[in-house]
Write a protein that holds these residues in place. Sequence first.
Motif, PDB file in Angstrom:
ATOM      1  N   GLU A  46      25.476  10.161  26.073  1.00 60.22           N
ATOM      2  CA  GLU A  46      26.231  10.562  27.262  1.00 60.22           C
ATOM      3  C   GLU A  46      27.418   9.629  27.507  1.00 60.22           C
ATOM      4  O   GLU A  46      28.521  10.080  27.847  1.00 60.22           O
ATOM      5  N   ARG A  47      27.199   8.329  27.327  1.00 59.35           N
ATOM      6  CA  ARG A  47      28.295   7.371  27.510  1.00 59.35           C
ATOM      7  C   ARG A  47      29.365   7.573  26.445  1.00 59.35           C
ATOM      8  O   ARG A  47      30.559   7.413  26.698  1.00 59.35           O
ATOM      9  N   LEU A  48      28.924   7.933  25.240  1.00 53.65           N
ATOM     10  CA  LEU A  48      29.879   8.193  24.162  1.00 53.65           C
ATOM     11  C   LEU A  48      30.761   9.385  24.515  1.00 53.65           C
ATOM     12  O   LEU A  48      31.992   9.319  24.385  1.00 53.65           O
ATOM     13  N   VAL A  49      30.142  10.465  24.963  1.00 49.20           N
ATOM     14  CA  VAL A  49      30.901  11.667  25.324  1.00 49.20           C
ATOM     15  C   VAL A  49      31.876  11.356  26.458  1.00 49.20           C
ATOM     16  O   VAL A  49      33.037  11.788  26.435  1.00 49.20           O
ATOM     17  N   ALA A  50      31.416  10.585  27.447  1.00 52.08           N
ATOM     18  CA  ALA A  50      32.280  10.234  28.574  1.00 52.08           C
ATOM     19  C   ALA A  50      33.484   9.418  28.110  1.00 52.08           C
ATOM     20  O   ALA A  50      34.607   9.621  28.587  1.00 52.08           O
ATOM     21  N   ALA A  51      33.260   8.504  27.163  1.00 51.32           N
ATOM     22  CA  ALA A  51      34.363   7.691  26.646  1.00 51.32           C
ATOM     23  C   ALA A  51      35.350   8.546  25.862  1.00 51.32           C
ATOM     24  O   ALA A  51      36.574   8.392  26.002  1.00 51.32           O
ATOM     25  N   ASP A  84      24.965  -1.320   5.521  1.00 53.33           N
ATOM     26  CA  ASP A  84      25.307  -2.644   6.017  1.00 53.33           C
ATOM     27  C   ASP A  84      26.196  -2.509   7.253  1.00 53.33           C
ATOM     28  O   ASP A  84      26.569  -1.406   7.666  1.00 53.33           O
ATOM     29  N   ILE A  85      26.527  -3.637   7.845  1.00 49.24           N
ATOM     30  CA  ILE A  85      27.238  -3.628   9.121  1.00 49.24           C
ATOM     31  C   ILE A  85      28.569  -2.888   9.016  1.00 49.24           C
ATOM     32  O   ILE A  85      28.910  -2.061   9.869  1.00 49.24           O
ATOM     33  N   ILE A  86      29.326  -3.158   7.962  1.00 52.85           N
ATOM     34  CA  ILE A  86      30.646  -2.546   7.808  1.00 52.85           C
ATOM     35  C   ILE A  86      30.523  -1.034   7.602  1.00 52.85           C
ATOM     36  O   ILE A  86      31.281  -0.247   8.185  1.00 52.85           O
ATOM     37  N   ALA A  87      29.567  -0.614   6.772  1.00 54.87           N
ATOM     38  CA  ALA A  87      29.398   0.813   6.492  1.00 54.87           C
ATOM     39  C   ALA A  87      29.035   1.589   7.755  1.00 54.87           C
ATOM     40  O   ALA A  87      29.576   2.675   8.011  1.00 54.87           O
ATOM     41  N   ILE A  88      28.132   1.028   8.555  1.00 53.56           N
ATOM     42  CA  ILE A  88      27.725   1.714   9.783  1.00 53.56           C
ATOM     43  C   ILE A  88      28.874   1.747  10.785  1.00 53.56           C
ATOM     44  O   ILE A  88      29.075   2.742  11.493  1.00 53.56           O
ATOM     45  N   GLU A  89      29.649   0.687  10.840  1.00 50.15           N
ATOM     46  CA  GLU A  89      30.806   0.681  11.742  1.00 50.15           C
ATOM     47  C   GLU A  89      31.790   1.785  11.377  1.00 50.15           C
ATOM     48  O   GLU A  89      32.349   2.450  12.258  1.00 50.15           O
ATOM     49  N   LYS A  90      31.983   2.000  10.091  1.00 49.91           N
ATOM     50  CA  LYS A  90      32.895   3.060   9.658  1.00 49.91           C
ATOM     51  C   LYS A  90      32.308   4.436   9.964  1.00 49.91           C
ATOM     52  O   LYS A  90      33.029   5.360  10.357  1.00 49.91           O
ATOM     53  N   SER A  91      30.998   4.573   9.781  1.00 50.41           N
ATOM     54  CA  SER A  91      30.357   5.849  10.075  1.00 50.41           C
ATOM     55  C   SER A  91      30.434   6.173  11.566  1.00 50.41           C
ATOM     56  O   SER A  91      30.645   7.328  11.950  1.00 50.41           O
ATOM     57  N   LEU A  92      30.272   5.146  12.396  1.00 52.11           N
ATOM     58  CA  LEU A  92      30.341   5.352  13.842  1.00 52.11           C
ATOM     59  C   LEU A  92      31.780   5.433  14.349  1.00 52.11           C
ATOM     60  O   LEU A  92      32.017   5.778  15.508  1.00 52.11           O
ATOM     61  N   ASN A  93      32.725   5.063  13.480  1.00 53.25           N
ATOM     62  CA  ASN A  93      34.149   5.103  13.837  1.00 53.25           C
ATOM     63  C   ASN A  93      34.456   4.146  14.988  1.00 53.25           C
ATOM     64  O   ASN A  93      35.165   4.492  15.939  1.00 53.25           O
ATOM     65  N   VAL A 153      44.761   0.998  24.271  1.00 52.70           N
ATOM     66  CA  VAL A 153      44.120   0.162  25.294  1.00 52.70           C
ATOM     67  C   VAL A 153      42.682   0.619  25.522  1.00 52.70           C
ATOM     68  O   VAL A 153      41.754  -0.193  25.608  1.00 52.70           O
ATOM     69  N   LEU A 154      42.497   1.928  25.594  1.00 50.73           N
ATOM     70  CA  LEU A 154      41.164   2.485  25.817  1.00 50.73           C
ATOM     71  C   LEU A 154      40.253   2.226  24.614  1.00 50.73           C
ATOM     72  O   LEU A 154      39.071   1.898  24.771  1.00 50.73           O
ATOM     73  N   ALA A 155      40.819   2.361  23.417  1.00 53.75           N
ATOM     74  CA  ALA A 155      40.042   2.124  22.199  1.00 53.75           C
ATOM     75  C   ALA A 155      39.585   0.672  22.125  1.00 53.75           C
ATOM     76  O   ALA A 155      38.452   0.379  21.713  1.00 53.75           O
ATOM     77  N   LYS A 156      40.455  -0.247  22.537  1.00 51.69           N
ATOM     78  CA  LYS A 156      40.081  -1.663  22.545  1.00 51.69           C
ATOM     79  C   LYS A 156      38.967  -1.920  23.543  1.00 51.69           C
ATOM     80  O   LYS A 156      38.007  -2.642  23.247  1.00 51.69           O
ATOM     81  N   PHE A 157      39.070  -1.311  24.726  1.00 53.02           N
ATOM     82  CA  PHE A 157      38.072  -1.549  25.771  1.00 53.02           C
ATOM     83  C   PHE A 157      36.702  -1.031  25.355  1.00 53.02           C
ATOM     84  O   PHE A 157      35.682  -1.684  25.574  1.00 53.02           O
ATOM     85  N   HIS A 158      36.663   0.151  24.747  1.00 55.29           N
ATOM     86  CA  HIS A 158      35.386   0.748  24.352  1.00 55.29           C
ATOM     87  C   HIS A 158      34.986   0.398  22.922  1.00 55.29           C
ATOM     88  O   HIS A 158      33.855   0.692  22.504  1.00 55.29           O
ATOM     89  N   GLY A 159      35.899  -0.195  22.162  1.00 53.68           N
ATOM     90  CA  GLY A 159      35.571  -0.583  20.799  1.00 53.68           C
ATOM     91  C   GLY A 159      35.414   0.581  19.848  1.00 53.68           C
ATOM     92  O   GLY A 159      34.708   0.478  18.843  1.00 53.68           O
ATOM     93  N   MET A 160      36.065   1.690  20.121  1.00 54.43           N
ATOM     94  CA  MET A 160      35.905   2.867  19.264  1.00 54.43           C
ATOM     95  C   MET A 160      37.258   3.420  18.837  1.00 54.43           C
ATOM     96  O   MET A 160      38.274   3.218  19.500  1.00 54.43           O
ATOM     97  N   LYS A 161      37.227   4.117  17.717  1.00 56.91           N
ATOM     98  CA  LYS A 161      38.435   4.747  17.206  1.00 56.91           C
ATOM     99  C   LYS A 161      38.409   6.260  17.399  1.00 56.91           C
ATOM    100  O   LYS A 161      39.446   6.910  17.382  1.00 56.91           O
ATOM    101  N   GLY A 162      37.210   6.814  17.536  1.00 61.01           N
ATOM    102  CA  GLY A 162      37.076   8.258  17.685  1.00 61.01           C
ATOM    103  C   GLY A 162      35.623   8.668  17.573  1.00 61.01           C
ATOM    104  O   GLY A 162      34.710   7.845  17.708  1.00 61.01           O
ATOM    105  N   LEU A 163      35.391   9.919  17.304  1.00 63.86           N
ATOM    106  CA  LEU A 163      34.032  10.442  17.207  1.00 63.86           C
ATOM    107  C   LEU A 163      33.345   9.950  15.937  1.00 63.86           C
ATOM    108  O   LEU A 163      33.993   9.764  14.905  1.00 63.86           O
TER     109      LEU A 163
END
Length: 288
Positions: free
Chosen positions: A100-105, A40-49, A128-138
């Motif tokens: 590629e965009r993920l690695v660059a971020a 589901d949406i929440i599970a995939i979001e956690k997997s993608l971090n 600030v960067l995490a908010k802009f890209h919407g990510m927490k990590g790998l």
Amino acid sequence: SFLVPYDDECAALAVGVRTFNAPAKEFFTLRGYTLFEMGDIIAIEKSLNIKGHNSFCPCRSCEIKGVRNVTDHKKLYYVPLTQPDGRSWDPENLPLWTPERLVAAIQKFDEISATIPDQAAAAKAKDVLAKFHGMKGLPALRRVGSLHYPRSRPWDTMHLFFENIVPNLVKLWSGKFKGLDVGTGSYEIPADTWDLIWEETAAAVQHIPSDFVRVLGSTPGYYTAEAWAFWFIYLAPILLKGRFPDTKYHTHLCELSDIIKACLRFTSTTVQVETLWQDIIRWVRKYE
């Protein structure tokens, strides 16, 4: 994480596992790869971090940015194609996430660690960067590289349509969606008409075999995703015909019903996928 043992197995299978072929009575090297990850949406979001659907950069498929109602101190972001300041996103050319965009971020996070010695300042810059890209990590399960970011995590129709879009549309058409009024539109259906619609819904499914649909009561607040799916695809186009003050909203409803049907096909040709893509873009533009 509970995914660590599975990640280890994926790595071992990518290298190859010595396996016995009983019919041939010989050993061979077995390799296996994970190509898709469902959830589901929440599970995939956690997997993608990633920060997820209520964040400034909420989408796991592209880098579209959200806006929020700051005048009413609202904290949730929404993602219109045309934003209040006049800027707009081209739905046919969204900034899609790629490996590629993920690695660059991610490299930007590493650069902060390398260039800002003060830990507090570095942490603030990363936030600030995490908010802009919407990510927490790998993301998880990245070691083997068989999962494409983000194509290997497809959206599921149940949560996207039948737990979110469809019931929210009904609330909007009922004048009960987040305090919004109709503005310049004319799509609101009176409460007494809705009562009649739900009565007709209950009556419509009485003689349909339970293999196709369960009993649909006259109280949609108890509808499951399965109930919303059947109602919106097969009943709503008929039950809501002539109920909107303006017929264009019924046409818009039917177009979404057709889109959902197309998404539920067992097989689709390249031409059908292209047509579906254009239909979705056209539907969203009409909605806005």
